[in-house]
Design a protein around this motif. Sequence first.
Motif, PDB file in Angstrom:
ATOM      1  N   HIS A  64     -17.206  -4.671   7.478  1.00  0.00           N
ATOM      2  CA  HIS A  64     -17.976  -3.326   7.631  1.00  0.00           C
ATOM      3  C   HIS A  64     -17.983  -2.105   7.884  1.00  0.00           C
ATOM      4  CE1 HIS A  64     -22.061  -2.357   5.097  1.00  0.00           C
ATOM      5  NE2 HIS A  64     -22.464  -2.282   6.472  1.00  0.00           N
ATOM      6  N   GLU A  65     -18.229  -2.220   8.942  1.00  0.00           N
ATOM      7  CA  GLU A  65     -17.357  -0.908   9.678  1.00  0.00           C
ATOM      8  C   GLU A  65     -16.633   0.322   8.810  1.00  0.00           C
ATOM      9  OE1 GLU A  65     -19.642   0.791  11.837  1.00  0.00           O
ATOM     10  OE2 GLU A  65     -21.422  -1.254  11.410  1.00  0.00           O
ATOM     11  N   THR A  66     -14.906  -0.852   8.906  1.00  0.00           N
ATOM     12  CA  THR A  66     -14.096  -0.152   8.272  1.00  0.00           C
ATOM     13  C   THR A  66     -14.303   0.255   6.891  1.00  0.00           C
ATOM     14  OG1 THR A  66     -12.985  -1.682   9.608  1.00  0.00           O
ATOM     15  CG2 THR A  66     -12.585  -0.343   8.012  1.00  0.00           C
ATOM     16  N   LEU A  67     -15.050  -0.447   6.148  1.00  0.00           N
ATOM     17  CA  LEU A  67     -15.627   0.211   4.839  1.00  0.00           C
ATOM     18  C   LEU A  67     -16.376   1.440   4.220  1.00  0.00           C
ATOM     19  CD1 LEU A  67     -16.130  -3.254   2.760  1.00  0.00           C
ATOM     20  CD2 LEU A  67     -14.523  -1.370   2.693  1.00  0.00           C
ATOM     21  N   LYS A  68     -17.252   1.303   6.099  1.00  0.00           N
ATOM     22  CA  LYS A  68     -18.662   2.584   5.960  1.00  0.00           C
ATOM     23  C   LYS A  68     -17.899   4.101   6.753  1.00  0.00           C
ATOM     24  CE  LYS A  68     -21.610   1.560   8.426  1.00  0.00           C
ATOM     25  NZ  LYS A  68     -23.092   0.894   9.188  1.00  0.00           N
ATOM     26  N   GLN A  69     -16.591   3.698   7.410  1.00  0.00           N
ATOM     27  CA  GLN A  69     -16.041   4.462   7.706  1.00  0.00           C
ATOM     28  C   GLN A  69     -14.922   5.180   6.113  1.00  0.00           C
ATOM     29  OE1 GLN A  69     -13.775   3.522  11.016  1.00  0.00           O
ATOM     30  NE2 GLN A  69     -15.682   3.379  12.089  1.00  0.00           N
ATOM     31  N   ARG A 125     -15.607   5.280   2.947  1.00  0.00           N
ATOM     32  CA  ARG A 125     -16.499   5.206   2.582  1.00  0.00           C
ATOM     33  C   ARG A 125     -17.253   7.415   2.481  1.00  0.00           C
ATOM     34  NH1 ARG A 125     -20.016   0.824   1.797  1.00  0.00           N
ATOM     35  NH2 ARG A 125     -18.702  -0.351  -0.261  1.00  0.00           N
ATOM     36  N   LYS A 126     -17.215   7.333   4.211  1.00  0.00           N
ATOM     37  CA  LYS A 126     -18.121   8.715   4.745  1.00  0.00           C
ATOM     38  C   LYS A 126     -16.541   9.534   4.840  1.00  0.00           C
ATOM     39  CE  LYS A 126     -20.029  10.726   8.280  1.00  0.00           C
ATOM     40  NZ  LYS A 126     -20.397  10.295   9.987  1.00  0.00           N
ATOM     41  N   ARG A 153     -16.466  11.116   0.817  1.00  0.00           N
ATOM     42  CA  ARG A 153     -18.075  11.574   0.767  1.00  0.00           C
ATOM     43  C   ARG A 153     -17.190  13.309   1.603  1.00  0.00           C
ATOM     44  NH1 ARG A 153     -21.637   7.445   2.107  1.00  0.00           N
ATOM     45  NH2 ARG A 153     -21.278   5.636   0.520  1.00  0.00           N
ATOM     46  N   GLN A 197     -17.885   7.558  16.987  1.00  0.00           N
ATOM     47  CA  GLN A 197     -17.771   6.169  16.102  1.00  0.00           C
ATOM     48  C   GLN A 197     -17.437   4.709  16.712  1.00  0.00           C
ATOM     49  OE1 GLN A 197     -17.545   6.374  12.084  1.00  0.00           O
ATOM     50  NE2 GLN A 197     -19.410   7.387  11.477  1.00  0.00           N
ATOM     51  N   GLU A 234     -18.507   1.569  19.282  1.00  0.00           N
ATOM     52  CA  GLU A 234     -18.102   0.782  19.377  1.00  0.00           C
ATOM     53  C   GLU A 234     -17.864   0.217  20.183  1.00  0.00           C
ATOM     54  OE1 GLU A 234     -15.919   0.406  15.446  1.00  0.00           O
ATOM     55  OE2 GLU A 234     -17.159   0.778  14.399  1.00  0.00           O
TER      56      GLU A 234
END
Length: 130
Positions: free
Chosen positions: A5-10, A12-13, A16, A32, A36
């Motif tokens: 989930h953290e990898t996906l958030k990164q 996506r960021k 953007r 980040q 962790e």
Amino acid sequence: NVRDHETLKQARKMTRCSKVDPQQNQQEMQQQNDHESLSSLDQQAQQMAPPMIFHGEPPLAQHLKGGQPPPPLSDEQVREEMDVEAVESTRSYRAWSVLRDGEEFVYNQRYVKGHEGQDWLLRKNIWRRM
């Protein structure tokens, strides 16, 4: 999985912020990662992995843009695309093939050897998951 989930958030960021300076993105990613609590092996693996860079929207976002999944393939389309030898050489299909009629086999759902259509459903399911 929290790490996925953290990898996906990164990722996506990163998509953007594609117009922002790449060094700034790397600095934010490093901050980040510093926060962790990853083991040293996880940190080494992240350093060795190539960066995930998307041009435009990530594939999943493109797929879900319409709000609907693509229509499922028809049985005929699956038959045309299926690599029968690859499916039949899987450990699951070999286990299925040695069963006697009436015996059950579980692969994502229950299949009964000898019942009409069960062999095709199992082959299709194995192919879909390959």
